[in-house]
Scaffold this active site. Structure first.
Site, PDB file in Angstrom:
ATOM      1  N   ARG A   2     120.995 -49.404  -2.691  1.00 38.03           N
ATOM      2  CA  ARG A   2     120.069 -48.493  -3.236  1.00 38.03           C
ATOM      3  C   ARG A   2     118.756 -48.681  -2.452  1.00 38.03           C
ATOM      4  O   ARG A   2     118.429 -49.769  -1.957  1.00 38.03           O
ATOM      5  CB  ARG A   2     119.692 -49.192  -4.671  1.00 38.03           C
ATOM      6  CG  ARG A   2     120.646 -48.766  -5.582  1.00 38.03           C
ATOM      7  CD  ARG A   2     120.040 -48.959  -6.949  1.00 38.03           C
ATOM      8  NE  ARG A   2     119.213 -50.091  -7.328  1.00 38.03           N
ATOM      9  CZ  ARG A   2     118.566 -50.382  -8.389  1.00 38.03           C
ATOM     10  NH1 ARG A   2     118.892 -49.634  -9.467  1.00 38.03           N
ATOM     11  NH2 ARG A   2     117.790 -51.282  -8.633  1.00 38.03           N
ATOM     12  N   THR A  51     113.127 -45.261  -3.375  1.00 41.34           N
ATOM     13  CA  THR A  51     113.411 -44.303  -4.161  1.00 41.34           C
ATOM     14  C   THR A  51     114.550 -44.720  -5.364  1.00 41.34           C
ATOM     15  O   THR A  51     114.665 -44.052  -6.218  1.00 41.34           O
ATOM     16  CB  THR A  51     114.013 -43.257  -3.403  1.00 41.34           C
ATOM     17  OG1 THR A  51     115.366 -43.844  -2.875  1.00 41.34           O
ATOM     18  CG2 THR A  51     113.015 -42.905  -2.181  1.00 41.34           C
ATOM     19  N   ASP A  93     119.969 -59.636  -9.226  1.00 38.09           N
ATOM     20  CA  ASP A  93     120.554 -58.608  -8.328  1.00 38.09           C
ATOM     21  C   ASP A  93     121.968 -59.150  -7.994  1.00 38.09           C
ATOM     22  O   ASP A  93     122.144 -60.371  -7.624  1.00 38.09           O
ATOM     23  CB  ASP A  93     119.907 -58.735  -7.098  1.00 38.09           C
ATOM     24  CG  ASP A  93     120.416 -57.727  -5.781  1.00 38.09           C
ATOM     25  OD1 ASP A  93     121.665 -57.988  -5.364  1.00 38.09           O
ATOM     26  OD2 ASP A  93     119.700 -56.930  -5.511  1.00 38.09           O
ATOM     27  N   ASP A 148     123.080 -60.135  -4.478  1.00 39.37           N
ATOM     28  CA  ASP A 148     122.533 -61.308  -4.037  1.00 39.37           C
ATOM     29  C   ASP A 148     123.108 -62.652  -4.576  1.00 39.37           C
ATOM     30  O   ASP A 148     123.213 -63.607  -3.971  1.00 39.37           O
ATOM     31  CB  ASP A 148     121.047 -61.340  -3.996  1.00 39.37           C
ATOM     32  CG  ASP A 148     120.282 -60.395  -3.048  1.00 39.37           C
ATOM     33  OD1 ASP A 148     120.846 -60.194  -2.209  1.00 39.37           O
ATOM     34  OD2 ASP A 148     119.267 -59.979  -3.444  1.00 39.37           O
TER      35      ASP A 148
HETATM   36  C1  PRP Z   1     123.833 -52.866  -6.971  1.00 34.57           C
HETATM   37  C2  PRP Z   1     124.817 -52.597  -7.601  1.00 34.57           C
HETATM   38  C3  PRP Z   1     125.378 -51.387  -7.687  1.00 34.57           C
HETATM   39  C4  PRP Z   1     123.885 -50.653  -7.725  1.00 34.57           C
HETATM   40  C5  PRP Z   1     123.410 -50.293  -9.167  1.00 34.57           C
HETATM   41  O1  PRP Z   1     124.105 -52.728  -5.613  1.00 34.57           O
HETATM   42  O2  PRP Z   1     126.086 -53.593  -7.086  1.00 34.57           O
HETATM   43  O3  PRP Z   1     126.042 -50.770  -6.637  1.00 34.57           O
HETATM   44  O4  PRP Z   1     123.029 -51.573  -7.534  1.00 34.57           O
HETATM   45  O5  PRP Z   1     122.356 -49.566  -9.357  1.00 34.57           O
HETATM   46  P1  PRP Z   1     122.145 -47.921  -9.665  1.00 34.57           P
HETATM   47  O6  PRP Z   1     123.047 -47.613 -10.763  1.00 34.57           O
HETATM   48  O7  PRP Z   1     120.831 -47.866  -9.897  1.00 34.57           O
HETATM   49  O8  PRP Z   1     122.667 -47.041  -8.276  1.00 34.57           O
HETATM   50  P2  PRP Z   1     122.885 -52.613  -4.480  1.00 34.57           P
HETATM   51  O9  PRP Z   1     122.432 -51.168  -4.245  1.00 34.57           O
HETATM   52  O10 PRP Z   1     121.880 -53.564  -4.717  1.00 34.57           O
HETATM   53  O11 PRP Z   1     123.809 -53.135  -3.191  1.00 34.57           O
HETATM   54  P3  PRP Z   1     124.433 -54.452  -2.810  1.00 34.57           P
HETATM   55  O12 PRP Z   1     125.763 -54.482  -3.580  1.00 34.57           O
HETATM   56  O13 PRP Z   1     124.955 -54.204  -1.210  1.00 34.57           O
HETATM   57  O14 PRP Z   1     123.758 -55.685  -3.124  1.00 34.57           O
HETATM   58  N1  URA Z   2     121.555 -53.550  -9.090  1.00 30.75           N
HETATM   59  C1  URA Z   2     121.518 -55.064  -9.573  1.00 30.75           C
HETATM   60  O1  URA Z   2     122.194 -55.667  -8.702  1.00 30.75           O
HETATM   61  N2  URA Z   2     121.088 -55.299 -10.689  1.00 30.75           N
HETATM   62  C2  URA Z   2     120.487 -54.384 -11.313  1.00 30.75           C
HETATM   63  O2  URA Z   2     119.833 -55.005 -12.383  1.00 30.75           O
HETATM   64  C3  URA Z   2     120.450 -53.328 -11.012  1.00 30.75           C
HETATM   65  C4  URA Z   2     120.831 -52.885  -9.758  1.00 30.75           C
END
Ligand code: PRP
Ligand code: URA
Length: 208
Positions: free
Chosen positions: A103, A107, A199, A202
């Protein structure tokens, strides 16, 4: 669209520990696997079976085995990776694809950076796994990527979702089945799920 919130006591107990900000990375990872395994049990409940005859040491028994389409597990990178091993333990013959999305911090829109799927993905029931369904942007982009390659039967598994994400997926992809362990209250101003767990990526990989 069918939405299933799995309120089994074991799942809810593990989820309470998962949400705790003091839970260690090691325990967080283990809990993600354990919850995913329990969710897999429910999310596969409607898979078709066929009758087979098995010779036991005593006699012949009529048994049931999985039939119909083969299965695939597709994690959304990164955090979805945390859900894969327990799924593969239960469905060892499943093939595995990967969709990389993150994400954009400003945005909150998903950016695709990787997509590698089994060649015959269009002939498989796909279990798309990602711990978090927040705005729904990542889920919709991942489902778009699967449908672009011909997938017709997609089951999405999230550990925590929220109404905004469910509605977004429902309006973009009403044919997808959704399984989650909890449907939380809302999104905050940073598009994080409230109360959520922070997160997920993380916390699984210890990157913050
Ligand atoms: C997180 C999560 C989803 C997304 C959800 O990933 O694992 O993929 O956010 O958010 P959304 O419904 O608003 O799209 P992130 O983009 O943080 O990436 P990561 O898994 O690499 O940390
Ligand atoms: N992605 C995450 O990992 N946590 C949230 O709460 C939203 C998006």
């Amino acid at each position: 669209m069918s939405v299933h919130v799995l309120d089994h006591p074991l799942i809810q107990h593990k989820l309470a520990i998962l949400r705790n900000k003091n839970t260690s990375v090691k325990e967080f990872r283990e809990l993600i696997q354990e919850i995913s395994g329990l969710m897999c049990f429910e999310a596969t409940r409607n898979l078709p079976t066929q009758e087979v005859e098995v010779e036991t040491p005593i006699t012949t028994a009529k048994c049931r085995m999985l039939s119909g389409k083969k299965l695939a597990i597709v994690p959304v990178l990164r955090a979805g990776l945390g859900m894969v091993d327990s799924m593969v333990d239960l469905i060892p013959s499943a093939k595995i694809g990967h969709i990389g999305l993150f994400r954009d911090e400003k945005t909150h829109k998903p950016v695709e950076y990787f997509c590698k799927l089994p060649e015959d993905i269009e002939n498989r029931v796909v279990f798309l796994v990602d711990p978090m369904l927040a705005t729904g942007g990542s889920a919709i982009a991942a489902i778009d990527a699967l449908k672009k390659r011909g997938c017709k039967h997609i089951v999405m598994m999230n550990i925590i979702g929220c109404p905004e994400g469910v509605e977004a997926v429902r309006s973009a992809h009403p044919d997808v089945e959704l399984y989650m362990a909890a449907l939380d209250e809302k999104l905050n101003e940073n598009a994080y799920i409230v109360p959520g767990l922070g997160d997920a990526g993380d916390r699984i990989f210890g990157t913050k």
